[in-house]
Write an enzyme that holds these catalytic residues in place. Sequence first.
Site, PDB file in Angstrom:
ATOM      1  N   HIS A 141      -5.646  -3.309  -2.584  1.00  0.00           N
ATOM      2  CA  HIS A 141      -5.338  -2.316  -3.625  1.00  0.00           C
ATOM      3  C   HIS A 141      -5.303  -2.918  -5.027  1.00  0.00           C
ATOM      4  O   HIS A 141      -4.951  -2.229  -5.977  1.00  0.00           O
ATOM      5  CB  HIS A 141      -3.996  -1.637  -3.323  1.00  0.00           C
ATOM      6  CG  HIS A 141      -4.050  -0.790  -2.095  1.00  0.00           C
ATOM      7  ND1 HIS A 141      -4.497   0.520  -2.107  1.00  0.00           N
ATOM      8  CD2 HIS A 141      -3.752  -1.077  -0.808  1.00  0.00           C
ATOM      9  CE1 HIS A 141      -4.451   0.997  -0.879  1.00  0.00           C
ATOM     10  NE2 HIS A 141      -4.005   0.053  -0.067  1.00  0.00           N
ATOM     11  N   SER A 180       0.794  -1.231   0.000  1.00  0.00           N
ATOM     12  CA  SER A 180       0.000   0.000   0.000  1.00  0.00           C
ATOM     13  C   SER A 180       0.823   1.276   0.000  1.00  0.00           C
ATOM     14  O   SER A 180       0.347   2.319  -0.438  1.00  0.00           O
ATOM     15  CB  SER A 180      -0.961   0.005   1.180  1.00  0.00           C
ATOM     16  OG  SER A 180      -0.265  -0.192   2.387  1.00  0.00           O
ATOM     17  N   LYS A 196     -11.842   1.011  -1.561  1.00  0.00           N
ATOM     18  CA  LYS A 196     -10.862   1.630  -2.455  1.00  0.00           C
ATOM     19  C   LYS A 196     -11.452   1.674  -3.874  1.00  0.00           C
ATOM     20  O   LYS A 196     -12.310   2.504  -4.121  1.00  0.00           O
ATOM     21  CB  LYS A 196      -9.534   0.904  -2.311  1.00  0.00           C
ATOM     22  CG  LYS A 196      -9.126   0.887  -0.812  1.00  0.00           C
ATOM     23  CD  LYS A 196      -7.769   0.407  -0.539  1.00  0.00           C
ATOM     24  CE  LYS A 196      -7.564   0.108   0.945  1.00  0.00           C
ATOM     25  NZ  LYS A 196      -7.820   1.193   1.870  1.00  0.00           N
TER      26      LYS A 196
HETATM   27  C1  LIG Z   1      -3.265  -3.507   2.186  1.00  0.00           C
HETATM   28  C2  LIG Z   1      -4.414  -3.026   3.006  1.00  0.00           C
HETATM   29  N1  LIG Z   1      -5.129  -3.920   3.713  1.00  0.00           N
HETATM   30  C3  LIG Z   1      -6.172  -3.538   4.464  1.00  0.00           C
HETATM   31  C4  LIG Z   1      -6.562  -2.227   4.529  1.00  0.00           C
HETATM   32  C5  LIG Z   1      -7.729  -1.860   5.387  1.00  0.00           C
HETATM   33  O1  LIG Z   1      -8.850  -1.754   4.593  1.00  0.00           O
HETATM   34  P1  LIG Z   1     -10.084  -0.828   5.055  1.00  0.00           P
HETATM   35  O2  LIG Z   1      -9.716   0.574   4.692  1.00  0.00           O
HETATM   36  O3  LIG Z   1     -11.245  -1.364   4.285  1.00  0.00           O
HETATM   37  O4  LIG Z   1     -10.237  -1.011   6.516  1.00  0.00           O
HETATM   38  C6  LIG Z   1      -5.861  -1.269   3.787  1.00  0.00           C
HETATM   39  C7  LIG Z   1      -6.234   0.155   3.753  1.00  0.00           C
HETATM   40  O5  LIG Z   1      -6.589   0.859   4.552  1.00  0.00           O
HETATM   41  C8  LIG Z   1      -4.751  -1.674   3.035  1.00  0.00           C
HETATM   42  O6  LIG Z   1      -4.031  -0.780   2.366  1.00  0.00           O
END
Ligand SMILES: Cc1ncc(COP(=O)(O)O)c(C=O)c1O
Length: 399
Positions: free
Chosen positions: A215, A187, A246
């Site tokens: 992502h 990310s 996202k």
């Molecule tokens: C790789 C990754 N996993 C999990 C999450 C968490 O997802 P959410 O924003 O739906 O809680 C994110 C982003 O925030 C992320 O970048």
Amino acid sequence: MCAVNHWDHWIEEELRRMAEKDLTRELKMVTESAQPICRRRGKSLLNLSSNNYLGLAGHPQLTDAMREAIGRGVGAGSPSSRLIVGHEEETALLESELASWQESEAALVFGNGYLANLGVLSALLGRDDAVFSDRLNHASIVDGIRLSGATHFRYRHRDLGHLESYLKKADQKGIRRKLIVTDGVFSMDGDLAPLQELVYLKERYGAALFVDEAHSVGVIGVQGRGWAHELEMADQVDLHMGTFSKAFGVYGAYVAGRREWIRYLIHTARSFIYTTALPPVVISAIRRSLQLVRQGDLLRQSLAGKCRYFREELSRAGFQLTDSMTPIIPIMLGESSSAVEFSQRLVECGILAVAIRPPTVPSGEARIRFSLMASHRDEDVREAIRSIVQIGYECKVIG
Ligand SMILES: Cc1ncc(COP(=O)(O)O)c(C=O)c1O
């Protein structure tokens, strides 16, 4: 001093220490944040910080879907956790549509991606197990592992030799259940997990593989199925996770995999069991978004073209980039103070791109993390590149 004053004193000290290291964070107000150009304090800013990769968060079909659901009388919220009152038909339909899109046996909706990772990892792993996690995996993975109490082997980023040495070590210790966990797209760097090699190692050492495609779904692969599908290895991944926050432009997350694994999670994932279900209006918007994501190959092509151009131009100008192959395109700046200054200069030029600093990234690796959207206009992207390069010269980031 009374106990409360000890706390006050400690909190003040901590905040002061963070400020000294340029690590202060502020909550800022913004309007039109779902659009490619948002507004802050009346100023228009090209939004180069959003995870709304396909621009769907501002899509009228999603708000229409929410209005239609309200019209059917579902109300604003959810009555309880899924296991108490139950769910509307739309949730069951969404889960079967997700399973069919992911070509997996079953899928389960979670409140968000953070909760999904926390729930899956703490449900699958216990004290006698070993988990192998890329050092740059998302914080929600790290937290899920901590909660599980499993032996945590953090291998160097995408370093398969390092991972294998840990797998051998776990075997020597006689650990039976082993789980490899990785982000599909990292990310903060935008680079991709070496999934083919991870599948090879998982099979060689009898481990399971869990891939967080937060992502990549919506962005990569035919029908936006994600990175494992793009590599035609989805069936060799034991559990997939993706978010609706996202590319989907809504909120929530899912986990997909074999039917018995999903059944097990329904019984054991505490972040699924002990929390209120997503409101049905949100489920309706996710279902509509899934249709748009599946039909969105042209949007994905347009986004990929913009990203290629953006990366090539910044690299040609002399910026230090990562191995990004995705809409997440960071420029590495080193110290937090440099990243903060660069970000402030960008805002003056009408660009919103935040400084990413420790602890989100390792110390000395502060950066500006740009992220592109399919709905950015080409002329706005070109103009942004001109400003970024100009600031790069002025701040002596490029020569
Ligand atoms: C790789 C990754 N996993 C999990 C999450 C968490 O997802 P959410 O924003 O739906 O809680 C994110 C982003 O925030 C992320 O970048």
